[in-house]
Design a protein around this motif. Structure first.
Motif, mmCIF file in Angstrom:
data_model
loop_
_atom_site.group_PDB
_atom_site.id
_atom_site.type_symbol
_atom_site.label_atom_id
_atom_site.label_comp_id
_atom_site.label_asym_id
_atom_site.label_seq_id
_atom_site.Cartn_x
_atom_site.Cartn_y
_atom_site.Cartn_z
ATOM 1 N N TRP A 83 -55.703 -18.797 -10.734
ATOM 2 C CA TRP A 83 -56.217 -19.290 -9.460
ATOM 3 C C TRP A 83 -55.169 -19.176 -8.360
ATOM 4 C CZ3 TRP A 83 -60.740 -21.354 -7.434
ATOM 5 C CH2 TRP A 83 -60.642 -22.117 -6.280
ATOM 6 N N PRO B 128 -65.683 -18.932 -13.016
ATOM 7 C CA PRO B 128 -64.389 -19.207 -12.377
ATOM 8 C C PRO B 128 -63.537 -20.223 -13.137
ATOM 9 C CG PRO B 128 -66.119 -19.121 -10.730
ATOM 10 C CD PRO B 128 -66.800 -19.091 -12.075
ATOM 11 N N SER B 129 -64.170 -21.156 -13.816
ATOM 12 C CA SER B 129 -63.412 -22.178 -14.539
ATOM 13 C C SER B 129 -62.565 -21.583 -15.653
ATOM 14 C CB SER B 129 -64.370 -23.227 -15.127
ATOM 15 O OG SER B 129 -65.265 -22.618 -16.045
ATOM 16 N N ASP C 8 -60.825 -18.905 -15.331
ATOM 17 C CA ASP C 8 -59.729 -18.142 -14.721
ATOM 18 C C ASP C 8 -58.757 -19.032 -13.946
ATOM 19 O OD1 ASP C 8 -60.651 -15.619 -15.588
ATOM 20 O OD2 ASP C 8 -62.129 -15.588 -13.981
ATOM 21 N N MET C 9 -58.739 -20.310 -14.268
ATOM 22 C CA MET C 9 -57.892 -21.232 -13.503
ATOM 23 C C MET C 9 -56.406 -20.921 -13.634
ATOM 24 S SD MET C 9 -59.838 -22.948 -11.726
ATOM 25 C CE MET C 9 -58.596 -24.019 -11.010
ATOM 26 N N SER D 106 -60.502 -26.446 -2.255
ATOM 27 C CA SER D 106 -60.036 -26.544 -3.634
ATOM 28 C C SER D 106 -61.137 -26.110 -4.594
ATOM 29 C CB SER D 106 -59.624 -27.982 -3.948
ATOM 30 O OG SER D 106 -60.766 -28.833 -3.921
ATOM 31 N N PHE D 107 -60.785 -26.008 -5.876
ATOM 32 C CA PHE D 107 -61.765 -25.614 -6.885
ATOM 33 C C PHE D 107 -62.913 -26.614 -6.944
ATOM 34 C CE2 PHE D 107 -63.414 -25.840 -11.234
ATOM 35 C CZ PHE D 107 -63.815 -24.520 -11.416
ATOM 36 N N ILE E 209 -63.255 -16.716 -3.796
ATOM 37 C CA ILE E 209 -62.249 -17.169 -4.764
ATOM 38 C C ILE E 209 -61.211 -16.062 -4.920
ATOM 39 C CG2 ILE E 209 -61.851 -17.783 -7.179
ATOM 40 C CD1 ILE E 209 -64.729 -18.856 -7.241
ATOM 41 N N LEU F 235 -57.600 -14.655 -6.867
ATOM 42 C CA LEU F 235 -56.822 -14.751 -8.096
ATOM 43 C C LEU F 235 -55.508 -13.983 -8.001
ATOM 44 C CD1 LEU F 235 -59.645 -14.220 -10.776
ATOM 45 C CD2 LEU F 235 -58.805 -16.382 -9.834
ATOM 46 N N ALA G 205 -59.111 -20.585 -2.512
ATOM 47 C CA ALA G 205 -60.479 -20.250 -2.106
ATOM 48 C C ALA G 205 -60.634 -20.536 -0.625
ATOM 49 C CB ALA G 205 -61.485 -21.073 -2.911
ATOM 50 N N TYR H 146 -68.234 -16.971 -4.958
ATOM 51 C CA TYR H 146 -68.837 -18.054 -5.750
ATOM 52 C C TYR H 146 -70.315 -18.168 -5.397
ATOM 53 C CZ TYR H 146 -69.312 -22.644 -7.959
ATOM 54 O OH TYR H 146 -69.686 -23.688 -8.769
#
Length: 341
Positions: free
Chosen positions: A334, A327-328, A330-331, A284-285, A294, A296, A337, A306
């Motif tokens: 998402w 990355p936060s 671009d949630m 998970s994130f 990661i 998308l 990962a 990452y």
């Protein structure tokens, strides 16, 4: 992978730049680009088109990578089938030569005929022994004939398969060439659209949402394994290099080309973001560690690596190149990962 960014982040940043320019000049806020003549596209219009081209090129680039892999697989299979056909043809020639020798031996010797066996035998047992030998020869000859038929069928089948596989590879390669030209044409549209923005707006666009290469005190994190650390170090060393679709180094990369090479030597990843998602363990994130991949969008068309502290190395588009991203931010896009080691 081509032209990746967070559309909402780009739009808000560009709109802010345009607004500041107009307010600073004491002008009424208008929908057109600062300094533009009537009829020119607005910042929002240009950005929307760029975002659309970005996503289209992302999909095209990943399709191109997938088709490239298919061509290689088809060509490899065609080569293997051709080799099987050649081996079968050689076996056919050998079997035919054995049959020729057997038939020749049978008819050149008097003892190799029923009459000859009767005339040359000294007694009944000798005659029976001769007939037994003839029976064995006949059986052997039948076996050789059967083998010849089998080998010939195998050779024809293998050759047909090789021909079909090669034709499929050539067809895919032709389609691949058309796809490449479309990506190049769309990329030109992208660069042409960029020229419609002012210098200030272009600068804002190319730096939208990115982290400066000199990340200073932020720093990258320490990976949990030596293999992951090598992948992180490799990715970090590529920051600032160019993005080129279907490239895998050493001077330029697309998204899956970068992650593939970062992990090369430890994990043999395919040059395709969607396929890379099937490797390793999904995390998970909140579980992200340096070295994790990661992914998308749905379907998956982008992958980045990452490196810790809410930083990832991403091979984006031609304007942005290989850069750090958060990355936060671009949630909304998402997809998941994976942890490879």
């Amino acid at each position: 992978m081509a032209l990746t960014r967070t559309p909402s982040r780009v739009r808000s940043l560009l709109a802010g730049v345009a607004l500041a320019a107009l307010v600073g000049a004491g002008a009424v806020v208008l929908p057109h680009v600062a300094g533009a003549t009537p009829g020119q596209p607005t910042v929002a219009e240009v950005t929307a088109k760029l975002d659309k081209l970005s996503k289209q090129n992302e999909v095209l680039a990943e399709q191109y990578n997938k088709a490239t892999a298919e061509v290689k697989a088809q060509q490899k299979a065609a080569d293997a089938a051709q080799q099987q056909a050649l081996t079968a043809a050689t076996d056919f020639d050998k079997a035919r030569a054995r049959l020729s020798r057997t038939v020749t031996a049978e008819y050149e010797s008097a003892a190799f005929s029923h009459a000859g066996a009767l005339l040359t035998s000294s007694d009944g047992q000798n005659y029976l022994d001769a007939l037994s030998t003839l029976s064995l020869i006949s059986t052997h000859r039948a076996e050789i004939v059967s083998q010849i038929k089998s080998v010939h069928t195998r050779a024809e089948t293998a050759q047909k398969k090789a021909t079909e596989l090669l034709a499929a590879a050539q067809k895919t390669a032709t389609a691949l060439d058309k796809q490449k030209k479309k990506i190049e044409a769309d990329t030109k549209k992208f660069t042409d659209l960029l020229t419609t923005l002012t210098a200030t707006q272009q600068d804002a666009y190319t730096n939208s949402g990115t982290v400066p290469p000199a990340i200073g005190k932020i720093g990258v994190g320490k990976a949990p394994t030596a293999a992951a650390q090598r992948a992180v170090d490799y990715a970090v060393a590529q920051v600032g290099k160019s993005y080129v679709f279907a490239a895998s180094g050493p001077d330029a990369y697309d998204c899956s080309g970068l992650t593939m090479m970062a992990w090369a030597g430890t994990v043999s990843l395919p040059h395709l973001a969607a396929s890379q998602y099937n490797y390793g363990k999904h995390v998970s994130f909140t579980e992200l560690l340096p070295g994790d991949l990661i992914f998308l969008y749905s379907p998956i068309t982008h992958v980045e690596i990452y490196v810790g502290n809410d930083l990832a190395v991403s091979a984006a588009d031609e304007a942005l190149g290989i850069r750090y991203v958060h990355p936060s931010q671009d949630m909304g896009d998402w997809a998941g990962a994976t942890r490879l080691a």
